[in-house]
Design a protein around this motif. Structure first.
Motif, PDB file in Angstrom:
ATOM      1  N   GLU A   1       5.849  -1.324 -10.159  1.00 28.36           N
ATOM      2  CA  GLU A   1       5.328  -2.316  -9.213  1.00 28.36           C
ATOM      3  C   GLU A   1       6.360  -3.369  -8.837  1.00 28.36           C
ATOM      4  O   GLU A   1       6.289  -3.953  -7.755  1.00 28.36           O
ATOM      5  CB  GLU A   1       4.083  -3.004  -9.781  1.00 28.36           C
ATOM      6  CG  GLU A   1       2.905  -2.090  -9.982  1.00 28.36           C
ATOM      7  CD  GLU A   1       2.980  -1.276 -11.268  1.00 28.36           C
ATOM      8  OE1 GLU A   1       3.771  -1.628 -12.169  1.00 28.36           O
ATOM      9  OE2 GLU A   1       2.252  -0.269 -11.357  1.00 28.36           O
ATOM     10  N   SER A   2       7.316  -3.623  -9.721  1.00 25.75           N
ATOM     11  CA  SER A   2       8.304  -4.670  -9.460  1.00 25.75           C
ATOM     12  C   SER A   2       9.547  -4.170  -8.715  1.00 25.75           C
ATOM     13  O   SER A   2      10.382  -4.969  -8.299  1.00 25.75           O
ATOM     14  CB  SER A   2       8.749  -5.304 -10.777  1.00 25.75           C
ATOM     15  OG  SER A   2       9.454  -4.344 -11.559  1.00 25.75           O
ATOM     16  N   LEU A   3       9.669  -2.867  -8.541  1.00 24.98           N
ATOM     17  CA  LEU A   3      10.854  -2.318  -7.876  1.00 24.98           C
ATOM     18  C   LEU A   3      10.861  -2.708  -6.403  1.00 24.98           C
ATOM     19  O   LEU A   3       9.893  -2.495  -5.682  1.00 24.98           O
ATOM     20  CB  LEU A   3      10.885  -0.792  -8.018  1.00 24.98           C
ATOM     21  CG  LEU A   3      12.047  -0.065  -7.348  1.00 24.98           C
ATOM     22  CD1 LEU A   3      13.400  -0.533  -7.885  1.00 24.98           C
ATOM     23  CD2 LEU A   3      11.898   1.449  -7.527  1.00 24.98           C
ATOM     24  N   ARG A   4      11.959  -3.301  -5.966  1.00 29.24           N
ATOM     25  CA  ARG A   4      12.154  -3.693  -4.569  1.00 29.24           C
ATOM     26  C   ARG A   4      13.493  -3.136  -4.100  1.00 29.24           C
ATOM     27  O   ARG A   4      14.507  -3.281  -4.785  1.00 29.24           O
ATOM     28  CB  ARG A   4      12.189  -5.217  -4.411  1.00 29.24           C
ATOM     29  CG  ARG A   4      10.936  -5.935  -4.845  1.00 29.24           C
ATOM     30  CD  ARG A   4       9.826  -5.785  -3.812  1.00 29.24           C
ATOM     31  NE  ARG A   4       8.636  -6.531  -4.157  1.00 29.24           N
ATOM     32  CZ  ARG A   4       7.596  -6.037  -4.798  1.00 29.24           C
ATOM     33  NH1 ARG A   4       7.597  -4.805  -5.221  1.00 29.24           N
ATOM     34  NH2 ARG A   4       6.532  -6.763  -5.050  1.00 29.24           N
TER      35      ARG A   4
ATOM     36  N   LEU B   1      22.695  -0.898   0.516  1.00 29.79           N
ATOM     37  CA  LEU B   1      21.366  -1.213  -0.005  1.00 29.79           C
ATOM     38  C   LEU B   1      21.501  -1.731  -1.429  1.00 29.79           C
ATOM     39  O   LEU B   1      22.534  -1.560  -2.069  1.00 29.79           O
ATOM     40  CB  LEU B   1      20.426  -0.015   0.070  1.00 29.79           C
ATOM     41  CG  LEU B   1      20.777   1.268  -0.677  1.00 29.79           C
ATOM     42  CD1 LEU B   1      20.491   1.172  -2.153  1.00 29.79           C
ATOM     43  CD2 LEU B   1      19.990   2.419  -0.077  1.00 29.79           C
ATOM     44  N   THR B   2      20.454  -2.366  -1.883  1.00 34.20           N
ATOM     45  CA  THR B   2      20.412  -2.880  -3.245  1.00 34.20           C
ATOM     46  C   THR B   2      18.974  -2.806  -3.742  1.00 34.20           C
ATOM     47  O   THR B   2      18.053  -2.523  -2.960  1.00 34.20           O
ATOM     48  CB  THR B   2      20.961  -4.328  -3.315  1.00 34.20           C
ATOM     49  OG1 THR B   2      21.121  -4.700  -4.680  1.00 34.20           O
ATOM     50  CG2 THR B   2      20.072  -5.308  -2.583  1.00 34.20           C
ATOM     51  N   HIS B   3      18.807  -3.047  -5.019  1.00 35.76           N
ATOM     52  CA  HIS B   3      17.456  -3.060  -5.578  1.00 35.76           C
ATOM     53  C   HIS B   3      17.353  -4.103  -6.686  1.00 35.76           C
ATOM     54  O   HIS B   3      18.359  -4.519  -7.250  1.00 35.76           O
ATOM     55  CB  HIS B   3      17.071  -1.670  -6.123  1.00 35.76           C
ATOM     56  CG  HIS B   3      17.728  -1.326  -7.413  1.00 35.76           C
ATOM     57  ND1 HIS B   3      19.047  -0.941  -7.495  1.00 35.76           N
ATOM     58  CD2 HIS B   3      17.251  -1.319  -8.684  1.00 35.76           C
ATOM     59  CE1 HIS B   3      19.349  -0.699  -8.754  1.00 35.76           C
ATOM     60  NE2 HIS B   3      18.285  -0.925  -9.510  1.00 35.76           N
ATOM     61  N   THR B   4      16.126  -4.507  -6.932  1.00 37.47           N
ATOM     62  CA  THR B   4      15.807  -5.361  -8.068  1.00 37.47           C
ATOM     63  C   THR B   4      14.601  -4.747  -8.767  1.00 37.47           C
ATOM     64  O   THR B   4      13.784  -4.067  -8.137  1.00 37.47           O
ATOM     65  CB  THR B   4      15.467  -6.812  -7.648  1.00 37.47           C
ATOM     66  OG1 THR B   4      14.342  -6.779  -6.759  1.00 37.47           O
ATOM     67  CG2 THR B   4      16.649  -7.481  -6.972  1.00 37.47           C
ATOM     68  N   VAL B   5      14.518  -4.991 -10.063  1.00 36.07           N
ATOM     69  CA  VAL B   5      13.390  -4.438 -10.812  1.00 36.07           C
ATOM     70  C   VAL B   5      13.222  -5.213 -12.118  1.00 36.07           C
ATOM     71  O   VAL B   5      14.193  -5.655 -12.722  1.00 36.07           O
ATOM     72  CB  VAL B   5      13.578  -2.921 -11.077  1.00 36.07           C
ATOM     73  CG1 VAL B   5      14.780  -2.651 -11.949  1.00 36.07           C
ATOM     74  CG2 VAL B   5      12.325  -2.295 -11.650  1.00 36.07           C
ATOM     75  N   ASP B   6      11.982  -5.390 -12.517  1.00 33.49           N
ATOM     76  CA  ASP B   6      11.630  -5.917 -13.831  1.00 33.49           C
ATOM     77  C   ASP B   6      10.985  -4.739 -14.558  1.00 33.49           C
ATOM     78  O   ASP B   6       9.864  -4.340 -14.230  1.00 33.49           O
ATOM     79  CB  ASP B   6      10.656  -7.077 -13.691  1.00 33.49           C
ATOM     80  CG  ASP B   6      10.125  -7.580 -15.024  1.00 33.49           C
ATOM     81  OD1 ASP B   6      10.470  -6.994 -16.078  1.00 33.49           O
ATOM     82  OD2 ASP B   6       9.355  -8.557 -15.015  1.00 33.49           O
ATOM     83  N   TYR B   7      11.703  -4.168 -15.522  1.00 36.63           N
ATOM     84  CA  TYR B   7      11.221  -2.945 -16.160  1.00 36.63           C
ATOM     85  C   TYR B   7       9.935  -3.144 -16.947  1.00 36.63           C
ATOM     86  O   TYR B   7       9.227  -2.175 -17.205  1.00 36.63           O
ATOM     87  CB  TYR B   7      12.320  -2.312 -17.014  1.00 36.63           C
ATOM     88  CG  TYR B   7      13.347  -1.658 -16.123  1.00 36.63           C
ATOM     89  CD1 TYR B   7      13.036  -0.486 -15.448  1.00 36.63           C
ATOM     90  CD2 TYR B   7      14.576  -2.239 -15.904  1.00 36.63           C
ATOM     91  CE1 TYR B   7      13.950   0.106 -14.588  1.00 36.63           C
ATOM     92  CE2 TYR B   7      15.496  -1.655 -15.047  1.00 36.63           C
ATOM     93  CZ  TYR B   7      15.173  -0.480 -14.393  1.00 36.63           C
ATOM     94  OH  TYR B   7      16.059   0.094 -13.538  1.00 36.63           O
ATOM     95  N   ALA B   8       9.604  -4.358 -17.294  1.00 34.45           N
ATOM     96  CA  ALA B   8       8.322  -4.619 -17.955  1.00 34.45           C
ATOM     97  C   ALA B   8       7.165  -4.404 -16.986  1.00 34.45           C
ATOM     98  O   ALA B   8       6.025  -4.189 -17.411  1.00 34.45           O
ATOM     99  CB  ALA B   8       8.290  -6.035 -18.508  1.00 34.45           C
ATOM    100  N   LYS B   9       7.463  -4.436 -15.687  1.00 30.91           N
ATOM    101  CA  LYS B   9       6.431  -4.270 -14.660  1.00 30.91           C
ATOM    102  C   LYS B   9       6.798  -3.130 -13.699  1.00 30.91           C
ATOM    103  O   LYS B   9       6.494  -3.182 -12.515  1.00 30.91           O
ATOM    104  CB  LYS B   9       6.260  -5.567 -13.872  1.00 30.91           C
ATOM    105  CG  LYS B   9       5.819  -6.725 -14.720  1.00 30.91           C
ATOM    106  CD  LYS B   9       5.787  -7.993 -13.923  1.00 30.91           C
ATOM    107  CE  LYS B   9       5.454  -9.165 -14.840  1.00 30.91           C
ATOM    108  NZ  LYS B   9       5.646 -10.444 -14.163  1.00 30.91           N
ATOM    109  N   PHE B  10       7.463  -2.116 -14.216  1.00 31.71           N
ATOM    110  CA  PHE B  10       7.895  -0.978 -13.403  1.00 31.71           C
ATOM    111  C   PHE B  10       6.743  -0.011 -13.205  1.00 31.71           C
ATOM    112  O   PHE B  10       5.986   0.223 -14.130  1.00 31.71           O
ATOM    113  CB  PHE B  10       9.059  -0.261 -14.107  1.00 31.71           C
ATOM    114  CG  PHE B  10       9.601   0.901 -13.344  1.00 31.71           C
ATOM    115  CD1 PHE B  10      10.499   0.700 -12.312  1.00 31.71           C
ATOM    116  CD2 PHE B  10       9.211   2.197 -13.642  1.00 31.71           C
ATOM    117  CE1 PHE B  10      11.000   1.765 -11.599  1.00 31.71           C
ATOM    118  CE2 PHE B  10       9.704   3.269 -12.931  1.00 31.71           C
ATOM    119  CZ  PHE B  10      10.600   3.058 -11.908  1.00 31.71           C
TER     120      PHE B  10
END
Length: 98
Positions: free
Chosen positions: A44-47, A33-42
């Motif tokens: 909601e941006s976590l995938r 598995l993997t994840h992506t995230v924009d911490y400025a929009k955490f």
């Protein structure tokens, strides 16, 4: 990256690694598995993306994916301060190149 972002990243990686290692032992066709995230929009941006091998049939993959959604949500609940929406968790197949 802010100090708080680094801590969140460490926490996410720790929890997802535990889910991944358990899933590799118990879920048919699960690879990683993997994840992506924009911490400025955490958060909601976590995938989170769950990757299955190409040999597992569709029915099995979907059943395993459904079971893993709740495991990912449970693992990340204290980090995201609630339940990560299932829409932010996806499954895909990894195709080998032969």
């Amino acid at each position: 990256m802010l100090k708080t972002d680094k801590k969140l990243e460490r926490d996410i990686v720790r929890e997802l690694t535990a889910v991944c290692e358990a899933a590799k032992l118990t879920c048919s066709g699960f690879e990683w598995l993997t994840h992506t995230v924009d911490y400025a929009k955490f958060p909601e941006s976590l995938r989170v993306t769950l990757v299955f091998n190409e040999t597992v049939n569709e029915k099995t993959m979907l059943a395993e994916f459904k079971a893993l959604i709740s495991q990912v949500q449970f693992a990340l609940e204290p980090i995201v301060d609630g339940e990560l929406p299932a829409a932010q968790i996806e499954a895909r197949r990894e195709h080998s190149i032969n």
